[in-house]
Design a protein around this motif. Structure first.
Motif, PDB file in Angstrom:
ATOM      1  N   LEU A 244       0.822  -1.214   0.000  1.00  0.00           N
ATOM      2  CA  LEU A 244       0.000   0.000   0.000  1.00  0.00           C
ATOM      3  C   LEU A 244       0.858   1.267   0.000  1.00  0.00           C
ATOM      4  O   LEU A 244       0.445   2.311  -0.518  1.00  0.00           O
ATOM      5  CB  LEU A 244      -0.927  -0.004   1.230  1.00  0.00           C
ATOM      6  N   GLU A 245       2.086   1.178   0.584  1.00  0.00           N
ATOM      7  CA  GLU A 245       2.936   2.373   0.624  1.00  0.00           C
ATOM      8  C   GLU A 245       3.229   2.882  -0.784  1.00  0.00           C
ATOM      9  O   GLU A 245       3.323   4.083  -1.012  1.00  0.00           O
ATOM     10  CB  GLU A 245       4.232   2.107   1.400  1.00  0.00           C
ATOM     11  N   LEU A 246       3.329   1.945  -1.739  1.00  0.00           N
ATOM     12  CA  LEU A 246       3.582   2.360  -3.123  1.00  0.00           C
ATOM     13  C   LEU A 246       2.446   3.239  -3.629  1.00  0.00           C
ATOM     14  O   LEU A 246       2.663   4.311  -4.202  1.00  0.00           O
ATOM     15  CB  LEU A 246       3.734   1.124  -4.011  1.00  0.00           C
ATOM     16  N   SER A 247       1.199   2.787  -3.391  1.00  0.00           N
ATOM     17  CA  SER A 247       0.048   3.570  -3.847  1.00  0.00           C
ATOM     18  C   SER A 247      -0.001   4.922  -3.156  1.00  0.00           C
ATOM     19  O   SER A 247      -0.293   5.948  -3.783  1.00  0.00           O
ATOM     20  CB  SER A 247      -1.248   2.804  -3.555  1.00  0.00           C
ATOM     21  N   VAL A 248       0.277   4.942  -1.834  1.00  0.00           N
ATOM     22  CA  VAL A 248       0.194   6.197  -1.083  1.00  0.00           C
ATOM     23  C   VAL A 248       1.223   7.197  -1.612  1.00  0.00           C
ATOM     24  O   VAL A 248       0.891   8.355  -1.916  1.00  0.00           O
ATOM     25  CB  VAL A 248       0.418   5.947   0.430  1.00  0.00           C
ATOM     26  N   VAL A 249       2.464   6.737  -1.746  1.00  0.00           N
ATOM     27  CA  VAL A 249       3.512   7.647  -2.200  1.00  0.00           C
ATOM     28  C   VAL A 249       3.222   8.108  -3.629  1.00  0.00           C
ATOM     29  O   VAL A 249       3.349   9.288  -3.958  1.00  0.00           O
ATOM     30  CB  VAL A 249       4.902   6.974  -2.103  1.00  0.00           C
ATOM     31  N   ALA A 250       2.787   7.176  -4.486  1.00  0.00           N
ATOM     32  CA  ALA A 250       2.465   7.530  -5.872  1.00  0.00           C
ATOM     33  C   ALA A 250       1.362   8.577  -5.900  1.00  0.00           C
ATOM     34  O   ALA A 250       1.452   9.577  -6.617  1.00  0.00           O
ATOM     35  CB  ALA A 250       2.042   6.292  -6.653  1.00  0.00           C
ATOM     36  N   ALA A 251       0.320   8.365  -5.091  1.00  0.00           N
ATOM     37  CA  ALA A 251      -0.813   9.290  -5.103  1.00  0.00           C
ATOM     38  C   ALA A 251      -0.398  10.674  -4.609  1.00  0.00           C
ATOM     39  O   ALA A 251      -0.768  11.697  -5.180  1.00  0.00           O
ATOM     40  CB  ALA A 251      -1.945   8.736  -4.241  1.00  0.00           C
ATOM     41  N   VAL A 252       0.406  10.697  -3.545  1.00  0.00           N
ATOM     42  CA  VAL A 252       0.818  11.980  -2.963  1.00  0.00           C
ATOM     43  C   VAL A 252       1.698  12.756  -3.944  1.00  0.00           C
ATOM     44  O   VAL A 252       1.505  13.956  -4.167  1.00  0.00           O
ATOM     45  CB  VAL A 252       1.558  11.735  -1.626  1.00  0.00           C
ATOM     46  N   LEU A 253       2.638  12.045  -4.572  1.00  0.00           N
ATOM     47  CA  LEU A 253       3.511  12.729  -5.525  1.00  0.00           C
ATOM     48  C   LEU A 253       2.724  13.134  -6.769  1.00  0.00           C
ATOM     49  O   LEU A 253       2.923  14.210  -7.325  1.00  0.00           O
ATOM     50  CB  LEU A 253       4.688  11.840  -5.911  1.00  0.00           C
ATOM     51  N   LEU A 254       1.795  12.259  -7.183  1.00  0.00           N
ATOM     52  CA  LEU A 254       0.929  12.587  -8.315  1.00  0.00           C
ATOM     53  C   LEU A 254       0.161  13.875  -8.036  1.00  0.00           C
ATOM     54  O   LEU A 254      -0.094  14.674  -8.921  1.00  0.00           O
ATOM     55  CB  LEU A 254      -0.044  11.421  -8.553  1.00  0.00           C
ATOM     56  N   GLY A 255      -0.181  14.079  -6.772  1.00  0.00           N
ATOM     57  CA  GLY A 255      -0.929  15.268  -6.385  1.00  0.00           C
ATOM     58  C   GLY A 255      -0.077  16.528  -6.297  1.00  0.00           C
ATOM     59  O   GLY A 255      -0.551  17.561  -5.848  1.00  0.00           O
TER      60      GLY A 255
END
Lengths: 336, 504
Positions: A244-255
């Protein structure tokens, strides 16, 4: 508004617009996307990412990162299952799990602030360690028989609408995070720490204390997510929320949160989270395999680091041209 | 421009009527300059006068919109820095960029090392060629030593050696002395003189006027992008040069007001940080400006850092206005009324990517608050107020501070701290690297603050500044306070004697 913010806002707008486009496209072209049940699944499945993205945004703004969040969530779920098997009351178990999250976060925070270790390295270490402890605690059991009132709350939706019950507490937490980051001296100090840690220290900002608070809150929110995960999917296993950390970091950086710290808004981060959630939902509806979904998430992660940088460079180039044509500016760049 | 033709050979490099605009901004207007072999030529001007643009034009970074660059009398066009280098023009910047893990010799011959048969690198030839360069410069640096750990002064020497290895005939030195100690400056000047005597043309830029007078023969002055004069320095005074640069008579550079000192505001007792400074005790009274002099590395900055709390001390105590400070806690020092304008304004004084408004606002996070939330209106008016009071030149208060000139950045740092209403102000190298006009403004401000009852501790490596501004001079040598000299007895000789450990 300061340039740093207007530039980030511009990227926020891009992500927000992208989210709208993806939603519109999905509504019109993807079968089964637009019904309330699917939308409630989309939101429910995205909530774990969203919950952890809140403190993660603050952490990345201050120039740090926590990769152990998914393992903390897994550990919290595993402890919840183990204690439930022991016959403890769920009302006691949940606070204990949250306390455990606080401890996990404190360990990360103390290693980073007291020993001065880079958070990337520390939390890769605890990523492995917390997951390992989760497996020791629960083994390969799956605990599923939690009280139905809790399961219903975590998985249910409000009447026939597309809103899960759990979305409401999330909104409250989101509001708290937005205020904390964008309207308090604490939030202001995080931007300063991320953009210039030494200058922040020389301005009397208690850098280590702020970071310790952030890691602790991140641990707490990760544990909360672990509890939610186990109830939402009615299954407490040691490998809950793996990756899940991958999705969280990806989403935050995507934002649009700058990986180097000091830039970004929570609005952008939340747009990034739900953009990622919508894409994952569409891919599931289209029977894209879980493995392929991870590839897409990884590519998004790389693009999201790249995107704001390119956008900023364009903005800087435009600002440079504007400054050069402004009559009162002396030179386009700082001079000797 | 009117160099008498009988005094020497033709100019090796000349600019004729150069203009360069960026959009509507005319950075250079009809500027001319002649560099002769065997001469050190000064380029003078305030920040923003166009010195950097001129250097970049010479170095092939910028192409002029109008005018000619003449090399040995022939017009040339540089399409990039490589062209300028091939033409024998080298630029030495204030902070060199060497590869830290490579040796000095490898840095100098980076990418073009002598080869032996089978394209193997010839280490001995590299070593010998470097040693020969060092001999030519009259310095002793081991060619095989890694660049890591070299002082900035030594790194500059390596850059100069590299320029020589390209057969540079024109050496442009952009504020090379800004970060050097006096003895390092002396050695650098030795190297520059050696180059000059070997026939090189040197263009020298420095904010320190006395250095210009020491090493240069002629000076070209720019103001607001325009050429003002090219003339011999012989017979000119510093005041003459300053007048050319700022276009008016400068109000006194050291406007020290006489103040009767009041109560002790800062009291430092037996402060020790092991291995850094030892047993340092002194007082600063309200209304006083106390100078803290000493060589770089004597421990002055370190004492200031410990007093303010960004470093911890091992023994001793500090009181501000009668309140004991907590060890290692800047926030309590600020609460007691202490402010520190640090030495490195880019890393310590400012968050470069943040706006002027928010940089000044950083010291007000505890005060511009309503019900726990930021009061943006109060923050903005506090920042505007101080930016205007200190006459910071900016387009919008929301611009990031990295768009400002060095002098204006320093004013933002001062604004940020004066906004806290300090009782004790420590300034560390308050005028380093800023132009002479802003320098006078900073001095006037410090003098006014003292007159208003603030206790000022001023750390400076600029001796005339210390002598001109301080009521008393404290001198540190190797981590200890070695002398306290009242204003009337303070001279360059007495201060330097104490700073170098010869008894005061």
């Amino acid at each position: 508004m300061p340039d740093s913010l207007t530039r980030a806002v511009r990227w926020d707008t891009v992500v927000g617009a992208l989210l709208v486009v993806v939603l519109l496209l999905s509504f019109t072209t993807v079968d089964g996307f637009g019904n309330a049940l699917n939308l409630s699944f989309l939101i429910g499945n995205t909530l774990p990412i969203a919950l952890i993205a809140l403190p993660m945004t603050l952490l990345v703004v201050s120039g740090e990162i926590d990769l152990s969040v998914a393992s903390t969530a897994g550990l919290s779920g595993a402890v919840m299952g183990a204690l439930w098997n022991q016959g403890m009351a769920i009302e006691t178990i949940i606070p204990l799990c949250l306390l455990l999250g606080v401890v996990c976060g404190l360990v990360n925070g103390l290693l980073v602030t007291r020993l001065g270790l880079p958070s990337l390295a520390v939390t890769i270490g605890t990523l492995a360690a917390y997951r390992g402890i989760a497996q020791i605690v629960l083994g390969s059991d799956a605990v599923t028989d939690f009280p139905s009132a809790y399961l219903d709350f975590a998985a249910g939706r409000i009447g026939d609408t597309f809103l899960p019950y759990a979305f409401l507490p999330f909104l409250v937490l989101l509001a708290i995070a937005v205020v904390a980051l964008h309207a308090t001296p604490f939030g202001r100090s995080l931007f300063a720490i991320g953009a210039g840690e030494e200058a922040a220290r020389f301005a009397g900002i208690r850098v280590k204390r702020q970071k310790l608070i952030l890691f602790t809150v991140t641990g707490l929110m990760s544990a909360l997510t672990g509890v939610f995960w186990a109830l939402h999917y009615a299954s407490a296993r040691y490998d809950n929320a793996t990756g899940l950390e991958l999705s969280v970091v990806a989403a935050v950086l995507l934002g649009g949160i700058d990986f180097d710290g000091g830039k970004g808004t929570l609005g952008g981060a939340v747009a990034g989270v739900f953009l990622l959630g919508a894409l994952q939902n569409v891919m599931s509806l289209k029977d894209v395999s879980a493995q392929s979904q991870i590839v897409v998430t990884g590519v998004l992660l790389v693009l999201s680091v790249l995107g704001p940088r390119v956008a900023r460079q364009i903005a800087v180039a435009r600002a440079g041209r504007k400054a050069a044509t402004a009559p009162d500016a002396k030179t386009p760049a700082p001079t000797s | 421009m009117t160099h008498p033709s009988d005094t020497g050979p033709a100019p090796v490099l000349a600019l004729k009527g150069i203009s360069k605009s960026f959009g509507a901004v005319r950075a250079l207007r009809d500027v001319s300059l002649e560099l002769f072999p065997g001469e050190v030529h000064a380029l003078a001007g305030e920040n923003g006068a166009g010195k950097s643009t001129l250097i970049k034009t010479l170095a092939g970074v910028h192409r002029p919109d109008a005018g000619q660059v003449l090399l040995d009398g022939e017009p040339v066009v540089f399409h990039g820095p490589g062209d300028a280098r091939d033409a024998g023009i080298a630029v030495i910047y204030q902070e060199p960029t060497l590869f830290p893990d490579l040796s000095i010799a490898e840095n100098i011959f980076m990418g073009r090392r002598p080869r032996r048969a089978l394209r193997r690198i010839d280490h001995k030839a590299t070593h010998d060629a470097t040693a020969a360069l060092m001999r030519r410069l009259g310095v002793e640096l081991d060619p095989d030593r890694p660049a890591r750990g070299l002082s900035i002064a030594d790194q500059q020497i390596v850059e100069i050696a590299k320029a020589l290895s390209f057969d540079a005939r024109v050496l442009i030195m952009d504020e090379p002395t800004a970060a050097l100690t006096n003895s390092e400056v002396a050695r650098l000047f030795g190297v520059v003189r050696a180059l000059r005597d070997q026939g090189a043309a040197v263009l020298f830029i420095s904010h320190r006027l006395e250095e210009i007078f020491e090493i240069c023969r002629r000076v070209t002055t720019l103001r607001d992008g325009a050429w003002i004069a090219s003339e011999p320095l012989d017979g000119m005074t510093e005041d003459d040069l300053v007048r050319r640069m700022v276009g008016r008579d400068l109000a006194e550079l050291y406007p020290k007001q006489d103040v009767t000192p009041g109560e002790v505001a800062l009291s430092v007792r037996r402060l020790t940080r092991e291995g850094v400074f030892t047993d340092v005790s002194f007082d600063v009274r309200r209304g006083e400006i106390v100078g803290l002099a000493g060589l770089v590395g004597a421990g002055r900055t370190e004492v200031a850092r410990a007093v303010f709390g960004v470093d911890r001390w091992d023994a001793g105590e500090v009181e501000v206005d009668g309140r004991k400070l907590t060890n290692g806690a800047p926030s309590t020092a600020m609460a007691a009324g202490l402010a520190l304008v640090p030495e490195d304004r880019r890393a310590q004084g400012l968050v470069m990517d943040m706006s002027i408004e928010r940089n000044i606002g950083l010291t007000g996070l505890g005060t511009t608050v309503k019900a726990g939330l930021m009061d943006r209106g109060a923050e903005r008016s506090r920042s505007l107020d101080w930016a205007v009071k200190l006459r910071v030149k900016y387009a919008r208060i929301a611009d990031t501070v990295n768009t400002l000139s060095g002098g204006n950045q320093q004013k933002v740092v001062l604004a940020k701290w004066l906004a806290t209403g300090p009782k004790v102000l420590i300034v560390d190298e308050p005028t380093r690297g800023i132009d002479v006009g802003t320098k006078a403004e900073v001095h006037r401000l410090l003098s006014q603050l003292a007159a208003d009852g603030v206790a000022v501790l001023m750390i400076s490596s600029d001796l005339p500044e210390i002598l001109g501004m301080a009521d008393r001079v404290l001198v540190m040598h190797e981590g200890r306070l070695t002398a306290e000299i009242p204003r009337t007895d303070a001279t360059e000789e007495t201060v330097m004697a104490a700073a170098t450990g010869r008894v005061a």
